[in-house]
Motif scaffolding. Structure first.
Motif, short mmCIF file in Angstrom:
data_model
loop_
_atom_site.label_atom_id
_atom_site.label_comp_id
_atom_site.label_asym_id
_atom_site.label_seq_id
_atom_site.Cartn_x
_atom_site.Cartn_y
_atom_site.Cartn_z
N ALA A 75 34.75 -51.25 -40.99
CA ALA A 75 35.09 -52.01 -42.21
C ALA A 75 34.05 -52.83 -42.84
CB ALA A 75 36.06 -52.56 -41.98
N GLY A 76 33.92 -54.01 -41.47
CA GLY A 76 32.78 -54.97 -41.63
C GLY A 76 31.51 -54.51 -42.27
N VAL A 77 31.44 -53.03 -42.14
CA VAL A 77 30.14 -52.54 -42.95
C VAL A 77 30.30 -52.49 -44.48
CG1 VAL A 77 28.05 -50.74 -43.47
CG2 VAL A 77 28.33 -52.31 -41.33
N LEU A 78 32.17 -52.15 -44.65
CA LEU A 78 31.86 -51.35 -46.05
C LEU A 78 32.21 -52.30 -47.28
CD1 LEU A 78 34.22 -48.21 -45.12
CD2 LEU A 78 31.94 -48.74 -46.19
N VAL A 79 32.81 -53.88 -46.26
CA VAL A 79 33.01 -54.84 -46.92
C VAL A 79 32.00 -55.52 -47.59
CG1 VAL A 79 33.77 -57.24 -46.18
CG2 VAL A 79 35.21 -55.52 -46.43
N ALA A 80 30.31 -55.54 -46.77
CA ALA A 80 29.11 -56.24 -47.27
C ALA A 80 28.61 -55.18 -47.50
CB ALA A 80 28.42 -56.08 -45.76
N LEU A 81 28.45 -53.83 -47.77
CA LEU A 81 28.15 -53.22 -49.32
C LEU A 81 28.45 -52.94 -50.43
CD1 LEU A 81 27.23 -50.12 -46.46
CD2 LEU A 81 25.65 -51.57 -47.64
N VAL A 82 29.54 -53.48 -50.78
CA VAL A 82 30.14 -53.74 -52.12
C VAL A 82 30.23 -55.16 -52.06
CG1 VAL A 82 32.96 -53.95 -52.75
CG2 VAL A 82 32.63 -52.12 -51.45
N GLY A 83 30.93 -56.04 -51.14
CA GLY A 83 30.07 -57.56 -52.02
C GLY A 83 28.53 -57.04 -51.91
N THR A 84 27.54 -56.70 -51.41
CA THR A 84 26.24 -56.60 -52.21
C THR A 84 25.87 -55.61 -53.46
OG1 THR A 84 25.63 -56.77 -49.51
CG2 THR A 84 24.25 -55.40 -51.33
N LEU A 85 27.14 -55.05 -53.73
CA LEU A 85 26.78 -54.35 -55.15
C LEU A 85 27.68 -55.03 -56.00
CD1 LEU A 85 26.47 -51.96 -56.95
CD2 LEU A 85 28.80 -50.98 -56.12
N ALA A 86 28.44 -55.90 -56.16
CA ALA A 86 29.18 -57.23 -56.27
C ALA A 86 28.12 -57.49 -57.35
CB ALA A 86 30.26 -58.06 -56.34
N GLY A 87 27.09 -58.33 -56.00
CA GLY A 87 26.51 -59.52 -56.04
C GLY A 87 25.04 -59.08 -57.14
N MET A 88 24.48 -57.54 -56.89
CA MET A 88 23.56 -57.35 -57.74
C MET A 88 24.01 -56.70 -59.59
SD MET A 88 22.45 -54.15 -54.77
CE MET A 88 21.50 -53.37 -56.64
N LEU A 89 25.08 -56.34 -59.57
CA LEU A 89 25.74 -56.45 -60.75
C LEU A 89 25.37 -57.57 -61.09
CD1 LEU A 89 28.74 -54.02 -60.13
CD2 LEU A 89 26.27 -53.54 -61.81
N ALA A 90 26.03 -59.26 -60.74
CA ALA A 90 26.02 -60.11 -61.03
C ALA A 90 24.84 -61.05 -61.73
CB ALA A 90 26.38 -61.24 -59.76
N LEU A 91 24.13 -60.54 -60.22
CA LEU A 91 21.94 -61.34 -61.33
C LEU A 91 22.05 -60.40 -61.88
CD1 LEU A 91 20.49 -61.26 -57.70
CD2 LEU A 91 20.70 -62.73 -59.08
N TYR A 92 22.06 -58.81 -62.16
CA TYR A 92 21.90 -58.53 -63.30
C TYR A 92 22.18 -58.87 -64.34
CZ TYR A 92 22.38 -54.50 -66.58
OH TYR A 92 22.01 -54.01 -68.45
N ASP A 93 23.27 -59.46 -64.33
CA ASP A 93 24.17 -60.13 -65.99
C ASP A 93 23.04 -61.11 -65.99
OD1 ASP A 93 26.11 -59.16 -67.88
OD2 ASP A 93 26.79 -61.60 -66.98
N LEU A 94 23.97 -61.66 -64.75
CA LEU A 94 22.73 -63.78 -65.75
C LEU A 94 21.21 -62.87 -66.35
CD1 LEU A 94 23.57 -65.18 -62.09
CD2 LEU A 94 23.91 -66.20 -64.47
N VAL A 95 20.41 -62.28 -66.19
CA VAL A 95 19.18 -62.24 -66.23
C VAL A 95 18.88 -61.42 -67.43
CG1 VAL A 95 18.24 -63.39 -63.79
CG2 VAL A 95 17.70 -60.77 -64.65
N ARG A 96 20.00 -60.01 -67.92
CA ARG A 96 19.28 -59.24 -68.38
C ARG A 96 19.38 -59.73 -69.79
NH1 ARG A 96 24.48 -55.46 -70.57
NH2 ARG A 96 25.83 -57.54 -70.37
N ASP A 97 20.19 -60.89 -70.17
CA ASP A 97 19.84 -61.24 -71.85
C ASP A 97 19.35 -61.99 -71.88
OD1 ASP A 97 22.78 -61.31 -71.75
OD2 ASP A 97 23.30 -63.43 -71.49
N ARG A 98 17.87 -62.84 -70.98
CA ARG A 98 16.37 -63.01 -71.20
C ARG A 98 14.93 -62.21 -71.09
NH1 ARG A 98 16.17 -68.76 -72.45
NH2 ARG A 98 17.99 -69.98 -71.54
N MET A 99 15.71 -61.24 -70.14
CA MET A 99 14.73 -60.77 -69.28
C MET A 99 14.78 -58.87 -69.62
SD MET A 99 13.80 -61.72 -65.93
CE MET A 99 14.12 -63.57 -65.22
N GLY A 100 16.10 -58.23 -70.40
CA GLY A 100 16.56 -57.19 -70.53
C GLY A 100 16.94 -56.71 -69.33
N ASP A 101 17.92 -55.00 -69.96
CA ASP A 101 17.92 -54.19 -68.65
C ASP A 101 16.51 -54.03 -67.52
OD1 ASP A 101 20.34 -53.82 -70.06
OD2 ASP A 101 19.45 -51.92 -70.47
N GLU A 102 15.23 -54.21 -67.74
CA GLU A 102 14.97 -53.91 -66.21
C GLU A 102 14.30 -54.95 -65.91
OE1 GLU A 102 12.65 -51.65 -65.26
OE2 GLU A 102 14.15 -49.78 -67.09
#
Length: 414
Positions: free
Chosen positions: A135-162
């Motif tokens: 459970a601890g590993v799964l929660v950490a991994l799902v949280g990581t995916l959410a953090g990645m999606l958030a980072l992507y959304d934060l910068v894509r307006d200025r830096m694009g998808d790449e």
């Protein structure tokens, strides 16, 4: 709902990274044998001998054992048996009191683990500790995916998808990025904290405030998400009216009510202080030697670390502290680099860095840097240059390979 190619690639990168990190830990555990003990700090030789894990039942469970070490013991204990678990060591407090070491850790991560582990306890052969570990590993991994999606959304307006993909990728391969796939709070915290910042970027104050409150119950530094929340609340007052062209100096009633949302992480922190704050302070100070703005321990720790670097008598200690200080410099430069374009994100990152750096001896700083989003925003910006992207990727992966190998063998990393 059809996913965009960038989001689909991000999810596939996350999935492959998780499998590779966990698989690598199995491989390195079978192939390498460390020379014990670890002499990275003054206290690590006593904690990294061949028999140092004896009696720590939460670190001896064979199932996914490579993903647990150090603080994992306490998260697993809280999720499995609660804060007052008799299997966890007690800390004797001056005055005759004693508390389990569990009290030095915040409740939300083990609470989510407790919920997620419930169905796994029904599987044949799955012990209670094994269920908590999974459970601890799964929660950490799902949280990581959410953090990645958030980072992507934060910068894509200025830096694009790449640019968004680079920021998320650099998070995963940071030298301590492997903690995002272990029984540690980093994965869940960045999912909540970075998610809060991304929602504020989209002017979604209510869900951002809720994530900020949950982040605060995961790690104390989450309370400083009140800074970007307050800036988002103030922004409409500082913008000229579309009709008159003048700024509104006073909020109207609905806007004033929304100020309550800004205070949600503060309310969560106060709630935690009332429920668990006293034993937390006592255990942290007595055993772990940490506390907010602990200038005495901070200055003495810095002096010892600089002396170790200067003399070079212990190369393990020298390299360890050089990496810690280098990570702090990187994070400080990143916060200044992103301040103009991402002021709310940068201010939160800067405060998180200062709190980590001044809370005691300079230890675990490279791990704490994972929660400072400007680091990955700056790297994503620099990564537009192909030479930097390739060079940083090689350097970061090599360092992460060394760090994850040490962690897998229960040696001190961060």
């Amino acid at each position: 709902m059809r996913l965009s190619p960038a989001i689909r690639n991000l999810i596939l990168i996350w999935l492959c990274w998780a499998l590779i990190v966990i698989g690598f830990q199995t491989l390195v555990q079978e192939r390498l044998q460390p020379n014990r003990p670890d002499r990275a700090t003054e206290w690590t030789p006593n904690e990294t001998a061949r028999t140092s894990q004896r009696g720590k039942i939460y670190l001896l469970e064979p199932f996914m054992n490579n993903q647990v070490s150090w603080d994992s013991e306490f998260y697993l204990s809280i999720a499995t048996a609660g804060y007052d678990d008799p299997a966890v060591r007690l800390v004797d407090i001056p005055g005759g009191q004693s508390y389990a070491m569990n009290y030095a850790f915040f409740p939300f991560y083990p609470l989510v683990m407790q919920i997620v582990r419930a169905p796994f306890t029904l599987l044949p052969g799955m012990t209670p500790i094994a269920a908590s570990t999974l459970a601890g590993v799964l929660v950490a991994l799902v949280g990581t995916l959410a953090g990645m999606l958030a980072l992507y959304d934060l910068v894509r307006d200025r830096m694009g998808d790449e640019g968004g993909l680079r920021a998320a990728f650099y998070l995963l391969i940071f030298p301590t990025g492997f903690f995002l796939a272990q029984v540690y709070t980093e994965g869940l915290f960045i999912g909540l904290a970075f998610g809060c910042l991304a929602l504020l970027h989209r002017q979604r104050l209510l869900p951002a405030a809720i994530l900020a409150a949950l982040a605060t119950l995961t790690r104390s530094v989450g309370v400083f998400l009140v800074i970007p929340l307050a800036l988002a609340w103030l922004a409409p007052l500082l913008m000229p009216d579309s009709v008159t062209g003048k700024r509104r100096l006073l909020p109207d009633a609905p806007h004033l009510l929304r100020a309550l949302l800004v205070l949600l992480p503060v309310a969560a922190y106060i709630l935690w202080r009332v429920a668990l704050g006293t034993p937390f302070d006592l255990v942290q100070t007595t055993w772990f030697g940490r506390g907010a703005f602990d200038w005495a321990r901070f200055t003495s720790g810095i002096e010892r670390a600089l002396e170790a670097i200067r003399t070079g008598e212990n190369n393990q200690m020298r390299v360890y502290f050089l990496m810690e200080f280098a990570s702090v410099i990187l994070a400080a430069v990143a916060c200044l680099f992103t301040l103009r374009r991402y002021p709310a994100v940068s201010l939160f990152g800067l405060v998180a860095l200062v709190i980590a750096f001044t809370s005691g001896s300079p230890q675990s700083l490279m791990r704490y840097i994972l929660v400072v989003p400007p680091v990955f925003i700056m790297l994503a910006s620099l990564g537009k240059a192909t030479w930097f992207d390739r060079s940083w990727t090689v350097l970061s992966l090599l360092l992460m390979g060394m760090q994850v190998s040490l962690f897998t063998w229960d040696m001190w990393v961060a």
